[in-house]
Design an enzyme around this catalytic site. Structure first.
Site, PDB file in Angstrom:
ATOM      1  CB  CYS A   2      -0.857   0.044   1.250  1.00 43.03           C
ATOM      2  SG  CYS A   2      -1.937  -1.368   1.414  1.00 43.03           S
ATOM      3  CG  ASN A 115       0.206   2.266   3.691  1.00 44.69           C
ATOM      4  OD1 ASN A 115      -0.828   2.306   3.028  1.00 44.69           O
ATOM      5  ND2 ASN A 115       1.361   2.746   3.268  1.00 44.69           N
ATOM      6  N   GLY A 116      -0.941  -0.927   6.684  1.00 44.03           N
ATOM      7  CA  GLY A 116      -0.713  -1.738   7.891  1.00 44.03           C
ATOM      8  C   GLY A 116      -1.935  -2.558   8.221  1.00 44.03           C
ATOM      9  CD  GLU A 591      12.952 -21.589  -7.027  1.00 44.78           C
ATOM     10  OE1 GLU A 591      12.352 -22.224  -7.898  1.00 44.78           O
ATOM     11  OE2 GLU A 591      12.900 -20.352  -6.936  1.00 44.78           O
ATOM     12  CG  HIS A 614      20.474 -44.480 -11.681  1.00 43.14           C
ATOM     13  ND1 HIS A 614      20.645 -45.844 -11.711  1.00 43.14           N
ATOM     14  CD2 HIS A 614      20.174 -44.179 -10.395  1.00 43.14           C
ATOM     15  CE1 HIS A 614      20.434 -46.352 -10.507  1.00 43.14           C
ATOM     16  NE2 HIS A 614      20.160 -45.355  -9.681  1.00 43.14           N
TER      17      HIS A 614
END
Ligand code: UD1
Ligand code: F6R
Length: 723
Positions: A2, A115-116, A591, A614
């Site tokens: 925000c 905001n918050g 990742e 393998h």
């Protein structure tokens, strides 16, 4: 996240059109932070009225909305206050009624941008509903606006001509949580309140006149003053606010309001007198100077207008009126500064947006101590070792009865599923499948009504994941979302879910979303297993482990210089890279490899260490760089053995291992070309959260050293909304 922007002009004449443009442009400069809706509040046509304009989507949609309503842009104001907001939804979806400014009532007597998170908003809402207030949004912010009105009226009824900042103090006494907020009221025309706790706020000051001093005194209540305040807690809780919903609603003029309501006339007491201590804002002869104030959560939106800014501290209440800025605090604290200095910003706009970082990706990597904490905030009870996921509460017993869990996602989100699959199975004893969304659809995977499908997505808009979700819905499975963007398609279409609360991710390569998804999934697994007493100790260990993660991530980030050096030396000019991992660390290998290829364009491959013999072993020689995850868990001996197979073929792996691990310390003594990156130790199923950070940094530096625009790698988009 925000964003807040406010603008106050005093004796600087502006048309309404100019004021709208300043507010909208201020929001435009907050766009880079990510948001899903916007809004502004300015003076309306009627005397002492406030108009609110709000829109879902981009700032351009707000512009369009204002154009459609077509307010008279030519009205001029010598003095005016306006507030504006970009919202990244947390409480309630991005829809018009949830946009800020939020209001106290249909007449916009008090408007708030915030905001918050107000953590006790449910209690406050219940209390205010009992007093007759009707709520129109799902936001926590609306209760602040209503509190302002309620406490204002309570004081006026008692004959207290309460000042805006005194009123704010009363409101703040009732709030728990974090906030950066601005308030504008028809009762206090031309004034703005700006206050913060745990959320940044600064005030830019612009004037043709030189300010007399470059600081503002902090003001404290006069200890001898008569107390006029009425905290909510002291009030009769059943007091019904009938006049709120009635047609003879209080007029907006304070004096008129008093008279009409037959209230005690306004009596100015010492407490409410405005004795100016705002030395900075007076001319030589003591008269006010023409001045403009720009209030924002972010210097990026202020710097165009002025470089002179004052940063508010937690619990400061800034009150702007009559061209002056006053900073109030509820009490004096020993050792705290009695002034706030007006500083000159040396930064340029681009620098501010990315902070000290070159790229958003780097910034987001560094945000992880905070973003991981935000994922857990309010959801983990570290004293009683319990998990509370509000979004799953109603469904958890159904999920426990599932025949099978199927986790479905793409790319990095898929890796967070792989990373947590084992802990799901261990804690819940439910079989778990992990599927790539596209493959799941290609296979036309059989789905049954007693399956639970979990969809993991940062954006919540990925087409493949969305199609797989529709497929699961059609077959009657219960669907759960693990999503970052509140109000996104996946978040809305799933039966229930968890928002990971990582904040917007701007860099194309997903970093902080991965660690937050991982944590949300682990919390989900712990919650799922909460009915098993035999798993008590394991759950306790994991919850206590999670508590330390933000701090441990901070520690790993300190490896950056060493990683940067590796990228400049050992790894520069390489064409290919292998990553070896086993068990929990297989996901880290996949990742890590994805991060490296997507932004540095270097071929890299995550290999399950057990699969080396393998086939992949054929690639190993003296040249091929290999990174191996050698942190401790029950598979450690097997991992060591795989790495020995590599060194026996003259490979020189870089080992990610636990700090001071004796096995690797000994091996380093035997082989001086062995490189280790030491990371803090955590619980086995959480180690991947720590181990991925060096790989994120490595991919960043490999790309950056190759001159690649890290935030915009070729051929990739942040949100893949096509099949
Ligand atoms: C709520 C707040 C959160 C705050 C927390 C603790 C909202 C949106 N969230 O979180 O900001 O930190 O209280 O005070 O108000 N949902 C789905 N699919 C998804 C994700 C979520 O259906 O993919 C649903 C959930 O089932 C729930 C709602 O959306 O009904 C909100 O989810 P979430 O934000 O995770 O809920 P809380 O943890 O209660
Ligand atoms: C990689 C990356 C992508 C996304 C994938 C899914 O760094 O960002 O692999 O993870 O496109 O996106 P979401 O999570 O938005 O569904």
């Amino acid at each position: 996240m925000c964003g807040i922007f406010g603008y106050c002009n005093y004796l600087v004449e502006k048309t309404r059109g100019e004021i709208i443009d300043i507010l909208v442009e201020g929001l435009g400069r907050l766009e880079y932070r990510g948001y899903d809706s916007t809004g502004i509040a300015i003076n309306g046509d009627k005397r002492n009225s406030i108009d609110v304009y709000r829109a879902i989507g981009k700032v351009s949609a707000l512009k369009q909305e204002i154009d459609n309503i077509n307010p008279n842009r030519d009205v001029t104001y010598a003095s005016h206050s306006g507030i504006a907001h970009t919202r990244w939804a947390t409480h309630g979806q991005p829809k018009q009624t949830n946009c800020h400014p939020q209001r106290s009532d249909p007449r916009n007597l008090f408007t708030i941008i915030h905001n918050g998170i107000i953590t006790n908003f449910r209690e406050l809402k219940t209390l205010l509903v009992n007093k007759g207030y009707t709520f129109e949004s799902d936001t926590d912010t609306e209760c602040i606006a209503k509190l302002f009105l309620h406490l204002y009226q309570t004081n006026i009824k008692m004959g207290n001509d309460i000042d805006f900042h005194e009123l704010t103090k009363l409101v703040l006494m009732e709030l728990e949580g974090s906030y950066g907020l601005l308030c504008k009221s028809v009762y206090f025309p031309g004034e703005i309140i700006a206050t913060r706790k745990g959320s940044p706020l600064l005030i830019g000051v612009k004037s043709e006149n030189k300010l007399k001093v470059d600081f503002v005194d902090v003001e404290f209540p006069n200890e001898n003053a008569i107390q006029t305040e009425t905290p909510l807690s002291n009030e009769c809780k059943t007091d019904n606010n009938d006049e709120l919903n009635s047609s003879n609603y209080p007029t907006v003029d304070k004096k008129e309001f008093h008279e009409k309501a037959g209230l005690v006339p306004i009596t100015a007491n010492e407490f409410n007198l405005r004795h100016s201590q705002s030395r900075a804002f007076l001319s030589e002869d003591g008269s006010p100077i023409p001045i403009e104030f720009f209030i924002s959560s972010d210097a990026a939106s202020v710097i165009k207008y002025t470089k002179k800014v004052l940063f508010l501290e937690d619990d400061d209440i800034a009150h702007i009126y009559d061209g002056e800025l006053h900073i109030h605090r509820s009490r004096k604290e020993v050792g705290k500064s009695m002034i706030r200095s007006i500083q000159t910003l040396e930064l340029e706009l681009a620098q501010i947006m990315k902070g000290p970082y070159e790229h958003f990706m780097q910034k987001e990597i560094y945000e992880q101590p905070v973003s991981t904490y935000n994922t857990m905030r309010g959801r983990l009870d570290f004293d009683n070792n319990l998990v509370n996921l509000g979004g799953l509460q109603q469904f958890i017993s159904t999920i426990r009865r599932a025949r099978r869990l199927i986790m479905i996602a793409c790319g990095t989100s898929y890796h967070s599923c792989l990373a947590t699959r084992a802990i799901f199975e261990e804690l819940s004893d439910i079989p778990v499948n992990v599927d790539l969304a596209s493959d799941f659809l290609d296979r036309k995977c059989p789905i049954f009504r007693d399956d639970v499908c979990v969809f993991v997505s940062q954006s919540g808009e990925t087409a493949d994941t969305m199609f797989a979700l529709n497929y699961a819905i059609d077959r009657g499975a219960l669907t759960v979302g693990i999503v970052n963007s509140v109000g996104s398609s996946i978040s809305r279409a799933t039966n229930c879910g968890v928002h990971i609360n990582a904040g917007p991710e701007i860099g194309v390569a997903s970093t902080k979303a991965y660690t937050s998804q991982y944590i949300a999934l682990v919390m989900f697994a712990v919650l799922l297993g909460e009915d098993r007493i035999s798993k008590n100790e394991r759950r306790r260990e994991i919850i206590q482990g999670l508590k330390l993660i933000p701090e441990q991530i901070k520690q790993v980030l300190k490896l950056e210089p060493k990683i940067k050096q590796l990228c400049e030396n050992e790894l520069s000019d390489q064409k290919s890279l292998l990553l070896l991992g086993r068990g929990y660390q297989f996901a880290s290998a996949l990742e890590g490899a994805l991060k490296i290829k997507e932004i540095s364009y270097m071929h890299s491959e995550g290999v399950l260490a057990g699969e080396l013999k393998h086939g992949v072993l054929a690639l190993v020689d003296e040249e091929l760089p290999i990174i191996a995850f050698g942190t401790r868990d029950y598979l450690f001996p097997k991992v060591v053995s795989s790495i020995e197979q590599v060194t026996a073929r003259k490979g020189h792996p870089i080992i990610i291992c636990n700090e001071n691990d004796e096995v690797w310390s000994k091996k380093k003594l035997e082989n001086d070309r062995l490189i280790t990156l030491e990371v803090p130790t955590t619980v086995d199923c959480l180690q991947g959260l720590i181990n991925i950070i060096p790989l994120q940094l490595m991919s960043y530096w490999l790309a950056s050293n190759r001159g690649i625009d890290v935030d915009f790698p070729r051929n990739l988009a942040k949100s893949v909304t096509v099949e």
